[in-house]
Design a protein around this motif. Structure first.
Motif, PDB file in Angstrom:
ATOM      1  N   THR A  60      -8.688  -2.291  -2.097  1.00  0.00           N
ATOM      2  CA  THR A  60      -9.407  -1.845  -1.397  1.00  0.00           C
ATOM      3  C   THR A  60      -8.976  -0.337  -0.240  1.00  0.00           C
ATOM      4  O   THR A  60      -8.895   0.756  -0.756  1.00  0.00           O
ATOM      5  N   PRO A  61      -7.767  -0.675   0.402  1.00  0.00           N
ATOM      6  CA  PRO A  61      -7.170   0.301   0.662  1.00  0.00           C
ATOM      7  C   PRO A  61      -5.878   1.341  -0.471  1.00  0.00           C
ATOM      8  O   PRO A  61      -5.431   2.183  -0.071  1.00  0.00           O
ATOM      9  N   PHE A  62      -5.614  -0.413  -0.845  1.00  0.00           N
ATOM     10  CA  PHE A  62      -4.667   0.512  -1.920  1.00  0.00           C
ATOM     11  C   PHE A  62      -4.978   0.117  -4.012  1.00  0.00           C
ATOM     12  O   PHE A  62      -4.661  -0.773  -3.813  1.00  0.00           O
ATOM     13  N   PRO A  63      -6.111   0.820  -4.039  1.00  0.00           N
ATOM     14  CA  PRO A  63      -6.173   0.910  -5.174  1.00  0.00           C
ATOM     15  C   PRO A  63      -5.880   0.640  -6.421  1.00  0.00           C
ATOM     16  O   PRO A  63      -5.774   0.225  -7.289  1.00  0.00           O
ATOM     17  N   ASP A  64      -4.809   1.705  -6.371  1.00  0.00           N
ATOM     18  CA  ASP A  64      -3.371   1.697  -6.819  1.00  0.00           C
ATOM     19  C   ASP A  64      -2.460   1.183  -7.210  1.00  0.00           C
ATOM     20  O   ASP A  64      -0.809   0.629  -7.509  1.00  0.00           O
ATOM     21  N   GLN A  65      -2.839  -0.672  -6.177  1.00  0.00           N
ATOM     22  CA  GLN A  65      -1.666  -1.449  -5.793  1.00  0.00           C
ATOM     23  C   GLN A  65      -0.815  -1.780  -7.423  1.00  0.00           C
ATOM     24  O   GLN A  65      -1.535  -2.403  -7.921  1.00  0.00           O
ATOM     25  N   GLY A  66       0.638  -1.955  -7.107  1.00  0.00           N
ATOM     26  CA  GLY A  66       1.504  -2.852  -8.665  1.00  0.00           C
ATOM     27  C   GLY A  66       2.635  -3.100  -7.838  1.00  0.00           C
ATOM     28  O   GLY A  66       2.948  -3.560  -6.810  1.00  0.00           O
ATOM     29  N   TRP A  84       9.367  -5.280  -6.211  1.00  0.00           N
ATOM     30  CA  TRP A  84       8.823  -4.533  -5.488  1.00  0.00           C
ATOM     31  C   TRP A  84       6.876  -4.021  -5.562  1.00  0.00           C
ATOM     32  O   TRP A  84       6.326  -3.777  -6.352  1.00  0.00           O
ATOM     33  N   LEU A  85       6.540  -3.661  -4.512  1.00  0.00           N
ATOM     34  CA  LEU A  85       4.879  -4.081  -4.274  1.00  0.00           C
ATOM     35  C   LEU A  85       4.932  -2.385  -3.759  1.00  0.00           C
ATOM     36  O   LEU A  85       5.364  -2.183  -2.816  1.00  0.00           O
ATOM     37  N   THR A  86       4.501  -1.370  -4.791  1.00  0.00           N
ATOM     38  CA  THR A  86       3.656  -0.086  -4.623  1.00  0.00           C
ATOM     39  C   THR A  86       2.632   0.024  -4.160  1.00  0.00           C
ATOM     40  O   THR A  86       1.665  -0.924  -4.366  1.00  0.00           O
TER      41      THR A  86
END
Length: 143
Positions: A60-66, A84-86
């Protein structure tokens, strides 16, 4: 390295890629039993329903989390990954001090995770991410 070790390494690579693609059905399929134990917060998400709630809440806060794998290794019934979490803060972020509306800022923080496998299996029984709970907030300039 044996065939089982290679299959486990591939399962983890697939699992992490599928998380980036938000393909939750395929991520669930990498588990023998879906379970996340979050070192840092102490939260445990056990079972498919709980894990799916975790996916929804974290995206929800980070829809492009990678994630970007830095190093990966197999030892016994465990695969260890440094990565690396992005992500970009594009939705409401719940912090202990309250909810922070989207800032549009991006983060990149170093993390590690262990993936536990049942003996003889190439399906995950538990993922344990290790992280500093405040790292993302600091990277976003919120702490």
């Amino acid at each position: 390295m044996g065939d089982l070790a290679e299959r486990r390494l591939q399962t983890v690579r697939d699992h992490m890629r599928l998380e980036c693609e938000n393909d939750w059905d395929a991520v669930i399929a990498t588990f023998a039993h879906p379970r996340y134990e979050m070192y840092g917060s102490g939260a445990v998400f056990d079972g498919e329903e709980a894990v799916r709630r975790y996916f929804a809440a974290s995206r929800t806060p980070f829809p492009d989390q990678g994630n970007e794998i830095i190093a990966i290794a197999h030892d016994g019934d465990t695969v260890l990954v440094e990565f690396w979490l992005t992500g970009t803060h594009l939705g409401p972020l719940r912090l202990p001090t309250g909810t922070v509306e989207p800032t549009g800022r991006s983060f990149r923080v170093r993390m590690a995770a262990s993936f536990e496998f049942a003996p003889g299996s190439d399906r995950i029984v538990c993922e344990r991410p290790y992280f500093d709970q405040g790292a993302v907030a600091r990277a976003l300039g919120l702490a």
